[in-house]
Scaffold this motif. Structure first.
Motif, short mmCIF file in Angstrom:
data_model
loop_
_atom_site.label_atom_id
_atom_site.label_comp_id
_atom_site.label_asym_id
_atom_site.label_seq_id
_atom_site.Cartn_x
_atom_site.Cartn_y
_atom_site.Cartn_z
N SER A 9 28.58 -28.82 -61.59
CA SER A 9 29.71 -28.23 -60.64
C SER A 9 30.23 -26.78 -61.35
CB SER A 9 30.81 -29.12 -60.56
OG SER A 9 31.48 -29.81 -61.48
N ARG A 10 30.26 -26.98 -62.98
CA ARG A 10 31.49 -25.52 -63.93
C ARG A 10 30.26 -24.27 -63.69
NH1 ARG A 10 34.43 -29.80 -65.89
NH2 ARG A 10 33.44 -29.44 -67.48
N LEU A 11 28.72 -24.82 -64.18
CA LEU A 11 27.64 -23.62 -64.80
C LEU A 11 27.76 -22.71 -63.87
CD1 LEU A 11 24.80 -26.31 -65.29
CD2 LEU A 11 26.24 -24.98 -66.71
N SER A 12 28.10 -20.89 -64.39
CA SER A 12 27.17 -19.74 -63.60
C SER A 12 26.03 -19.30 -63.93
CB SER A 12 29.17 -19.40 -63.88
OG SER A 12 29.88 -19.56 -63.87
N PRO A 13 25.77 -18.65 -62.82
CA PRO A 13 24.85 -18.05 -63.19
C PRO A 13 24.70 -16.78 -64.39
CG PRO A 13 25.29 -17.76 -61.02
CD PRO A 13 26.51 -18.44 -61.26
N PHE A 14 23.94 -16.82 -64.96
CA PHE A 14 23.78 -16.06 -66.13
C PHE A 14 22.54 -15.25 -66.02
CE2 PHE A 14 22.56 -19.94 -67.85
CZ PHE A 14 21.08 -19.45 -68.97
N LEU A 15 21.78 -15.81 -65.74
CA LEU A 15 20.24 -14.65 -66.02
C LEU A 15 19.67 -14.80 -63.92
CD1 LEU A 15 18.11 -15.95 -68.34
CD2 LEU A 15 19.26 -13.73 -68.23
N VAL A 16 19.08 -13.85 -63.76
CA VAL A 16 18.64 -14.17 -62.30
C VAL A 16 17.35 -13.83 -62.81
CG1 VAL A 16 18.24 -11.23 -61.86
CG2 VAL A 16 18.31 -13.04 -60.15
N ILE A 17 15.89 -13.87 -62.06
CA ILE A 17 14.48 -14.07 -62.02
C ILE A 17 13.86 -12.79 -61.74
CG2 ILE A 17 12.18 -15.40 -61.84
CD1 ILE A 17 13.12 -17.77 -62.25
N ASP A 18 13.29 -12.04 -62.15
CA ASP A 18 13.03 -10.93 -61.23
C ASP A 18 11.25 -10.45 -60.79
OD1 ASP A 18 12.21 -9.96 -63.84
OD2 ASP A 18 12.76 -7.22 -63.61
N LYS A 19 10.72 -11.28 -61.66
CA LYS A 19 8.80 -10.95 -61.68
C LYS A 19 8.66 -12.40 -61.96
CE LYS A 19 5.14 -9.45 -63.42
NZ LYS A 19 4.89 -8.23 -64.65
N VAL A 20 7.52 -12.85 -60.86
CA VAL A 20 6.80 -14.60 -61.50
C VAL A 20 5.75 -14.18 -61.58
CG1 VAL A 20 6.43 -17.35 -60.83
CG2 VAL A 20 8.83 -15.60 -60.60
N THR B 255 7.76 -26.00 -68.17
CA THR B 255 6.98 -26.43 -69.61
C THR B 255 6.16 -25.08 -70.16
OG1 THR B 255 6.24 -28.37 -68.94
CG2 THR B 255 5.19 -27.93 -70.94
N PRO B 256 7.04 -24.45 -71.00
CA PRO B 256 6.44 -22.89 -71.45
C PRO B 256 5.12 -23.53 -72.34
CG PRO B 256 9.01 -23.48 -72.04
CD PRO B 256 8.66 -25.00 -71.57
N LYS B 257 4.14 -22.74 -72.15
CA LYS B 257 2.25 -22.47 -72.45
C LYS B 257 1.51 -21.42 -72.20
CE LYS B 257 0.90 -25.63 -68.14
NZ LYS B 257 0.19 -26.36 -67.91
N ALA B 258 1.06 -21.29 -73.18
CA ALA B 258 -0.34 -20.25 -73.04
C ALA B 258 -0.80 -20.57 -71.57
CB ALA B 258 -1.04 -20.74 -74.40
N TRP B 259 -0.81 -19.12 -70.72
CA TRP B 259 -1.75 -19.34 -69.68
C TRP B 259 -2.28 -17.99 -69.86
CZ3 TRP B 259 0.19 -15.70 -65.55
CH2 TRP B 259 0.55 -15.27 -65.81
N SER B 260 -3.34 -18.09 -69.22
CA SER B 260 -4.61 -16.63 -68.76
C SER B 260 -3.18 -15.11 -69.24
CB SER B 260 -5.08 -16.22 -67.42
OG SER B 260 -4.16 -16.68 -66.54
N ARG C 135 -0.02 -13.50 -70.22
CA ARG C 135 1.49 -12.72 -71.24
C ARG C 135 1.84 -13.54 -71.36
NH1 ARG C 135 2.77 -6.62 -71.52
NH2 ARG C 135 4.16 -7.45 -73.15
N GLY C 136 2.86 -13.79 -72.37
CA GLY C 136 3.52 -14.65 -72.70
C GLY C 136 3.49 -16.36 -72.29
N LEU C 137 4.36 -16.96 -72.84
CA LEU C 137 4.25 -18.88 -72.13
C LEU C 137 5.08 -18.60 -70.78
CD1 LEU C 137 5.27 -19.77 -76.24
CD2 LEU C 137 2.90 -19.76 -75.03
N LEU C 138 5.90 -17.97 -70.34
CA LEU C 138 6.34 -18.66 -69.31
C LEU C 138 5.52 -17.98 -67.65
CD1 LEU C 138 10.46 -18.53 -69.58
CD2 LEU C 138 8.80 -20.62 -69.82
N GLY C 139 5.50 -16.49 -68.15
CA GLY C 139 4.87 -15.83 -66.66
C GLY C 139 6.21 -15.41 -65.98
#
Length: 208
Positions: free
Chosen positions: A115-126, A188-193, A195-199
């Protein structure tokens, strides 16, 4: 614990300084290669008749290429040390926080902590088809907790990179805020088609 944390931070500063020095050396060596008719790392050093090219300094090119390869290996090693160092600092911070909490107050329930967590990142691309897309993350989702990283111990995106590398091919709990509602997803971070492990990519949220 305070001394250990300080020592770890000092080590990280030294490693990052060394990383910057290696990056500068590699850049300088590529400039040397560019000065030799823009030969780069893979262009042939002999002419069509099998003789050493007369339009470049073959010795200089060979030396620069060899040095670049050595430095690239050093760079990989030092980036691995930086990732491990960041992970260690986060682990020590969690331990220190747990010890402090135990000494001062009863341990809060997980519900109270969340309940005390605060947002520190926002996703700008998926990216479509990526691990982030598969687990249900969306653009404009706000990150409340990314593995062990939360608003109070987040410093920069290198923190996230370190957690991702250490969680490769392992389920990672991510708590997000979407339309004023909080919930968890398993990424689950992993290699995919792609770039990177998340996309996906993040933007830090400025603290008010």
């Amino acid at each position: 614990m305070k001394f250990k944390m300080a020592a770890s931070m000092d080590d990280m500063k030294k490693l990052m300084k060394k990383r910057d020095e290696i990056e500068s050396e590699i850049k300088a060596l590529h400039e040397v290669l560019d000065s030799q008719k823009g030969i780069g790392m893979n262009e042939p050093l002999i002419d069509s008749e099998g003789y050493p090219r007369a339009d470049i300094d073959v010795y200089t090119v060979r030396h620069a290429r060899h040095k670049v390869i050595c430095l690239q290996n050093d760079y990989k090693d030092i980036m691995k040390e930086i990732e491990e160092g960041l992970y260690k600092i986060h682990a020590e911070a969690r331990q220190k926080q747990a010890e402090s909490s135990t000494e001062k107050t009863p341990s809060p329930t997980s519900e109270d902590a969340l309940s005390r967590l605060s947002p520190f990142l926002v996703i700008d691309k998926v990216d479509e088809g990526s691990p982030a897309h598969t687990c249900g993350l969306c653009v404009q989702d706000k990150i409340l907790k990314f593995g062990s990283v939360m608003s109070h111990n987040f410093q920069n995106l290198q923190n996230i990179a370190a957690v991702v590398q250490h969680s490769k091919d392992k389920p990672l709990s991510v708590r997000i805020l979407r339309n004023e509602k909080e919930f968890n997803v398993t990424l689950t971070p992993k290699a995919w088609s792609g770039r990177g492990l998340l996309g996906c990519s993040f933007l830090p949220i400025k603290k008010t």
